[in-house]
Scaffold this motif. Structure first.
Motif, PDB file in Angstrom:
ATOM      1  N   PRO A   1      27.872  45.191  22.518  1.00  0.00           N
ATOM      2  CA  PRO A   1      26.937  44.170  22.042  1.00  0.00           C
ATOM      3  C   PRO A   1      26.016  44.737  20.965  1.00  0.00           C
ATOM      4  O   PRO A   1      25.510  45.858  21.112  1.00  0.00           O
ATOM      5  N   PRO A   2      25.775  43.995  19.886  1.00  0.00           N
ATOM      6  CA  PRO A   2      24.906  44.517  18.821  1.00  0.00           C
ATOM      7  C   PRO A   2      23.480  44.758  19.289  1.00  0.00           C
ATOM      8  O   PRO A   2      22.734  45.514  18.668  1.00  0.00           O
ATOM      9  N   GLY A   3      23.099  44.128  20.399  1.00  0.00           N
ATOM     10  CA  GLY A   3      21.752  44.323  20.935  1.00  0.00           C
ATOM     11  C   GLY A   3      21.597  45.577  21.777  1.00  0.00           C
ATOM     12  O   GLY A   3      20.544  45.768  22.389  1.00  0.00           O
ATOM     13  N   LEU A   4      22.606  46.464  21.776  1.00  0.00           N
ATOM     14  CA  LEU A   4      22.558  47.662  22.614  1.00  0.00           C
ATOM     15  C   LEU A   4      21.280  48.474  22.429  1.00  0.00           C
ATOM     16  O   LEU A   4      20.630  48.847  23.424  1.00  0.00           O
ATOM     17  N   PRO A   5      20.843  48.796  21.204  1.00  0.00           N
ATOM     18  CA  PRO A   5      19.616  49.591  21.081  1.00  0.00           C
ATOM     19  C   PRO A   5      18.384  48.872  21.619  1.00  0.00           C
ATOM     20  O   PRO A   5      17.466  49.517  22.140  1.00  0.00           O
ATOM     21  N   ILE A   6      18.381  47.549  21.535  1.00  0.00           N
ATOM     22  CA  ILE A   6      17.224  46.804  22.023  1.00  0.00           C
ATOM     23  C   ILE A   6      17.233  46.752  23.553  1.00  0.00           C
ATOM     24  O   ILE A   6      16.181  46.793  24.204  1.00  0.00           O
ATOM     25  N   TYR A   7      18.428  46.718  24.140  1.00  0.00           N
ATOM     26  CA  TYR A   7      18.531  46.832  25.600  1.00  0.00           C
ATOM     27  C   TYR A   7      18.012  48.194  26.070  1.00  0.00           C
ATOM     28  O   TYR A   7      17.364  48.297  27.120  1.00  0.00           O
ATOM     29  N   LEU A   8      18.324  49.245  25.314  1.00  0.00           N
ATOM     30  CA  LEU A   8      17.819  50.576  25.662  1.00  0.00           C
ATOM     31  C   LEU A   8      16.292  50.588  25.637  1.00  0.00           C
ATOM     32  O   LEU A   8      15.647  51.174  26.513  1.00  0.00           O
ATOM     33  N   ALA A   9      15.709  49.945  24.632  1.00  0.00           N
ATOM     34  CA  ALA A   9      14.248  49.860  24.552  1.00  0.00           C
ATOM     35  C   ALA A   9      13.688  49.121  25.761  1.00  0.00           C
ATOM     36  O   ALA A   9      12.658  49.511  26.332  1.00  0.00           O
ATOM     37  N   SER A  10      14.361  48.057  26.168  1.00  0.00           N
ATOM     38  CA  SER A  10      13.924  47.318  27.350  1.00  0.00           C
ATOM     39  C   SER A  10      13.959  48.206  28.587  1.00  0.00           C
ATOM     40  O   SER A  10      13.041  48.177  29.415  1.00  0.00           O
ATOM     41  N   GLY A  11      15.008  49.024  28.695  1.00  0.00           N
ATOM     42  CA  GLY A  11      15.106  49.937  29.831  1.00  0.00           C
ATOM     43  C   GLY A  11      13.960  50.942  29.853  1.00  0.00           C
ATOM     44  O   GLY A  11      13.427  51.272  30.931  1.00  0.00           O
TER      45      GLY A  11
END
Length: 418
Positions: free
Chosen positions: A384-394
């Motif tokens: 998913p292109p949102g992978l880095p933003i998911y990492l930030a959420s984590g």
């Protein structure tokens, strides 16, 4: 001993003059940096001979170099402000920032730009020293609200800065940097002639401790107070996660939503306005109603959800619907700073802010590498292109978990560090 809210060296009305300067400092710094947003990448590409890939690599070098200088120099400048006062360090920081803008305005090569980044990274303590200044002149129960006002200054600046930069840079890419240097010079002059000192001699550190004026030594202060080191960890995780936006925001939104420059500009405007509303009108009442700890927890939870929403949203309109929730990230630093500044004495406020700034330097080094690489892998590997933003959420979820245990107001006044 006089009350920290009314320093003995501050003349009548000096407290108001001091806050006016600090607010203007934050506003002008944000405007100055905002001016660079649409212009600096173009200047770097121009100096790189039009090679976009090389410009991208140099941009990473600039970011990492600045972070390294902050990591080493933040504690030193913080300790210095505890020893000689906030005003001289603020003036030094503004002087370094103005010189950096002049380097950008006249640099003939990328190496000259890098030299400017080194100089700015070594002297950049305006925000951390400003925070120590506000802690000096503000009672503990009002600090979160005042730090919220500081946040609104940055939001105002990032609304105006990119617009000014785009307008001034249409004919000559160097003109916006001259304007930014001029704004910073005006702030320096105001500070030199008007700003009162906030830390009276009797409340200053009695000596300059080289053992603590470094990244490792600064941890001694963070370890010396109950809950202070975990709170610093919360701040680090937030700053680390927040680097995802300057790292991938433009690439992410243009790739996934096909946004053009106009849409990007309107998005900056929307998020800036929301930031002003939260910082100026919601932080104070929220802290008064539910306290600093719950305000911090609310901000962390909202930001974790906001990042997850941004990563999930598959249309531009869905992305924008998450902006009001994400704007509650403006609760985090006021609540966190309010809790942290309660745990140290007046002569340690600068050291505290210097330690925080050193941790921010680490985040600015690691963040672009992690999130930039995650975005590249997402696109190349079918993720998913949102992978880095998911990492930030984590990272924000981890910060929230840490804050639940650590973010409690101290039961008694802080004792001197051993």
């Amino acid at each position: 001993m006089t009350d920290a809210a009314t320093p003995s060296t501050t003349p009548s009305g000096g407290r108001q003059a001091g806050f006016g300067f600090i607010f203007a400092l934050a506003l002008m710094n944000a405007v100055s940096f905002g001016i660079m947003i649409p212009i600096l990448p173009q200047l770097v590409r121009e100096l790189a001979g039009g090679d976009t890939a090389a410009a991208s690599e140099w941009t990473v070098v600039f970011a990492v170099t600045w972070g390294i200088m902050q990591f080493f120099c933040g504690p030193l400048l913080g300790m210095l402000s505890d020893r000689i006062g906030r005003r001289p360090v603020l003036l030094l920081s503004l002087f370094g920032l103005a010189l950096d803008f002049l380097f950008m305005a006249f640099a003939p090569t990328l190496w000259w730009l890098l030299l400017g980044r080194i100089l700015n990274g070594a002297t950049a303590a305006s925000f951390s020293t400003a925070s120590a200044y506000l802690a000096d002149v503000t009672p503990p129960e009002r600090r979160a609200k005042v730090f919220g006002w500081m946040g609104s200054a940055f939001s105002f600046g990032f609304i105006m800065g990119p617009t000014i930069g785009g307008f001034l840079g249409q004919g000559d890419l160097r003109v916006p940097f001259l304007a930014a240097a001029g704004l910073t010079a005006v702030n320096w002059l105001y500070g030199f002639f008007v700003l009162p000192e906030s830390l009276p001699p009797e409340k200053r550190a009695t000596s300059f401790d080289w053992g603590r004026a470094n990244p490792v030594g600064s941890l001694r202060l963070l370890r010396s107070r109950m809950g202070l080191l975990p709170l610093a960890g919360v701040g680090f995780l937030f700053q680390f996660a927040h680097t995802v936006l300057p790292t991938v925001f433009v690439l992410y939104t243009t790739y996934r939503y096909h946004w053009d420059s106009r849409t990007l500009g309107l998005t900056f405007l929307l998020t800036g306005v929301l930031g002003v509303i939260v910082s100026m009108f919601l932080v104070g009442p929220t802290v008064a109603r539910i306290g600093e700890r719950r305000t911090l927890l609310l901000g962390l939870a909202a930001t974790a959800f906001g990042f997850a929403w941004y990563g999930w949203a598959d249309t531009g309109w869905l992305y924008l619907l998450g902006a009001p929730v994400f704007a509650l990230s403006g609760f985090i630093m006021p609540g966190l700073q309010g809790l942290m500044t309660r745990r140290v004495q007046p002569h340690e406020q600068g050291q505290l802010q210097g330690a925080n700034q050193s941790l921010m330097g680490i985040g600015s080094i690691l963040g672009p590498a992690l999130f930039g690489e995650a975005f590249a892998r997402a696109l190349r590997g079918g993720h998913p292109p949102g992978l880095p933003i998911y990492l930030a959420s984590g990272l924000l979820v981890a910060a929230l978990s840490l804050a639940f245990a650590a973010a409690r107001a101290p039961a008694s006044a802080p004792q001197p560090a051993e």
